[in-house]
Design a protein around this motif. Sequence first.
Motif, PDB file in Angstrom:
ATOM      1  N   THR A 152       0.851  -1.184   0.000  1.00 48.21           N
ATOM      2  CA  THR A 152       0.000   0.000   0.000  1.00 48.21           C
ATOM      3  C   THR A 152       0.889   1.238   0.000  1.00 48.21           C
ATOM      4  OG1 THR A 152      -1.599  -1.196   1.357  1.00 48.21           O
ATOM      5  CG2 THR A 152      -1.866   1.192   1.203  1.00 48.21           C
ATOM      6  N   VAL A 153       0.501   2.234  -0.780  1.00 42.57           N
ATOM      7  CA  VAL A 153       1.222   3.507  -0.783  1.00 42.57           C
ATOM      8  C   VAL A 153       0.271   4.569  -0.260  1.00 42.57           C
ATOM      9  CG1 VAL A 153       2.480   5.189  -2.152  1.00 42.57           C
ATOM     10  CG2 VAL A 153       2.628   2.751  -2.727  1.00 42.57           C
ATOM     11  N   PHE A 154       0.452   4.943   0.987  1.00 42.81           N
ATOM     12  CA  PHE A 154      -0.447   5.900   1.640  1.00 42.81           C
ATOM     13  C   PHE A 154       0.065   7.318   1.443  1.00 42.81           C
ATOM     14  CE2 PHE A 154      -2.999   7.530   5.255  1.00 42.81           C
ATOM     15  CZ  PHE A 154      -4.202   6.925   4.934  1.00 42.81           C
ATOM     16  N   GLY A 155      -0.741   8.283   1.835  1.00 42.53           N
ATOM     17  CA  GLY A 155      -0.347   9.683   1.711  1.00 42.53           C
ATOM     18  C   GLY A 155       0.768  10.052   2.670  1.00 42.53           C
ATOM     19  N   ARG A 156       1.368  11.197   2.431  1.00 45.83           N
ATOM     20  CA  ARG A 156       2.420  11.692   3.319  1.00 45.83           C
ATOM     21  C   ARG A 156       2.421  13.213   3.287  1.00 45.83           C
ATOM     22  NH1 ARG A 156       8.353  11.732   0.524  1.00 45.83           N
ATOM     23  NH2 ARG A 156       7.716  12.054  -1.628  1.00 45.83           N
ATOM     24  N   GLY A 157       2.971  13.792   4.351  1.00 45.05           N
ATOM     25  CA  GLY A 157       3.073  15.243   4.411  1.00 45.05           C
ATOM     26  C   GLY A 157       2.606  15.776   5.749  1.00 45.05           C
TER      27      GLY A 157
ATOM     28  N   PRO B 201      -0.297   5.100  -7.080  1.00 47.71           N
ATOM     29  CA  PRO B 201       1.164   4.999  -7.140  1.00 47.71           C
ATOM     30  C   PRO B 201       1.608   4.373  -8.453  1.00 47.71           C
ATOM     31  CG  PRO B 201       0.252   3.327  -5.676  1.00 47.71           C
ATOM     32  CD  PRO B 201      -0.875   4.253  -6.039  1.00 47.71           C
ATOM     33  N   GLY B 202       2.803   4.733  -8.879  1.00 47.68           N
ATOM     34  CA  GLY B 202       3.415   4.108 -10.045  1.00 47.68           C
ATOM     35  C   GLY B 202       4.392   3.027  -9.624  1.00 47.68           C
ATOM     36  N   ASP B 203       5.196   2.581 -10.570  1.00 47.36           N
ATOM     37  CA  ASP B 203       6.120   1.477 -10.318  1.00 47.36           C
ATOM     38  C   ASP B 203       7.124   1.818  -9.222  1.00 47.36           C
ATOM     39  OD1 ASP B 203       7.307  -1.179 -11.245  1.00 47.36           O
ATOM     40  OD2 ASP B 203       9.025   0.157 -11.491  1.00 47.36           O
TER      41      ASP B 203
ATOM     42  N   LEU C 259       6.122   5.155  -1.101  1.00 51.72           N
ATOM     43  CA  LEU C 259       5.883   6.583  -0.911  1.00 51.72           C
ATOM     44  C   LEU C 259       5.260   7.168  -2.176  1.00 51.72           C
ATOM     45  CD1 LEU C 259       9.303   7.554   0.707  1.00 51.72           C
ATOM     46  CD2 LEU C 259       7.101   7.404   1.897  1.00 51.72           C
ATOM     47  N   PRO C 260       4.322   8.105  -2.037  1.00 46.26           N
ATOM     48  CA  PRO C 260       3.693   8.689  -3.216  1.00 46.26           C
ATOM     49  C   PRO C 260       4.589   9.717  -3.898  1.00 46.26           C
ATOM     50  CG  PRO C 260       2.805   9.713  -1.247  1.00 46.26           C
ATOM     51  CD  PRO C 260       3.735   8.617  -0.785  1.00 46.26           C
TER      52      PRO C 260
ATOM     53  N   THR D 217      -1.388  12.664  -1.637  1.00 47.94           N
ATOM     54  CA  THR D 217      -1.932  11.315  -1.572  1.00 47.94           C
ATOM     55  C   THR D 217      -2.494  10.936  -2.934  1.00 47.94           C
ATOM     56  OG1 THR D 217      -3.336   9.846  -0.241  1.00 47.94           O
ATOM     57  CG2 THR D 217      -4.254  12.011  -0.811  1.00 47.94           C
ATOM     58  N   ASN D 218      -3.077   9.751  -3.011  1.00 44.53           N
ATOM     59  CA  ASN D 218      -3.680   9.269  -4.249  1.00 44.53           C
ATOM     60  C   ASN D 218      -5.089   8.759  -3.982  1.00 44.53           C
ATOM     61  OD1 ASN D 218      -1.675   9.392  -6.512  1.00 44.53           O
ATOM     62  ND2 ASN D 218      -0.441   8.193  -5.088  1.00 44.53           N
ATOM     63  N   ALA D 219      -5.913   8.802  -5.016  1.00 46.14           N
ATOM     64  CA  ALA D 219      -7.273   8.289  -4.903  1.00 46.14           C
ATOM     65  C   ALA D 219      -7.282   6.783  -4.709  1.00 46.14           C
ATOM     66  CB  ALA D 219      -8.081   8.670  -6.143  1.00 46.14           C
ATOM     67  N   VAL D 220      -6.311   6.094  -5.305  1.00 46.16           N
ATOM     68  CA  VAL D 220      -6.163   4.642  -5.190  1.00 46.16           C
ATOM     69  C   VAL D 220      -4.776   4.363  -4.619  1.00 46.16           C
ATOM     70  CG1 VAL D 220      -6.064   2.465  -6.484  1.00 46.16           C
ATOM     71  CG2 VAL D 220      -7.761   4.205  -7.092  1.00 46.16           C
TER      72      VAL D 220
END
Length: 221
Positions: A43-48, A61-63, A70-71, A97-100
Amino acid sequence: MATNQAPPGAEKWVPSHPADLGELKQAAAQCEGCQLHVDATQTVFGRGAPDARVVFVGEQPGDVEDQQGLPFVGPAGRVLRDAVEEAGIEVPWVYITNAVKHFRFEMRGKRRIHQTPGPAHITACRPWLVAEFALLKPEIVVVLGATAAKALLGPSFRVTRSRGQLMPWPASAHHPEDFPVDDAQAVATIHPSAVLRADDRDAAYRGLVDDLKVARAALKG
């Protein structure tokens, strides 16, 4: 992993008790709310900043993000960081963050090729986005690209028609009751990966920076 059933959604993994962003991230690491968790690394969660003045919401997130957890740390992330700096938005003001939260891809030989998340993935992952916004009180929400726009602003919203325009938030949200952020505004723009795909990268980048300058100008003080 193909299935004809709607994914169960992330709701059962979202803490039912009051949780901070760190606890949400830990809980999200266990999420199996849709089939994307099967093939993704993590899982790649939000940060900041928890008190961020500007919240950026991208697609997925990408590859590189999938590998690092990390996003926006891959090529599109570098474009975004440059554009944010040029627009005058300071890093301590930002949460991203990302929607997915899982990487959707297909294998081509040994390469993992990005696939756009579908409506079922957006819906399944929505509880995480709602939980993040319940803790964040930004002045500006920056919506990056079509997938984030579908998640936040509804399926009929078109970034190409309305990019760079200030909109009231959460009144402009698809389900405003899920995003109770008072006195905020939203700006939609292209996803930074679109700059990398553009025939004229310079023009695409300038357009991204101009849109982010709109967001910067709307900040108080």
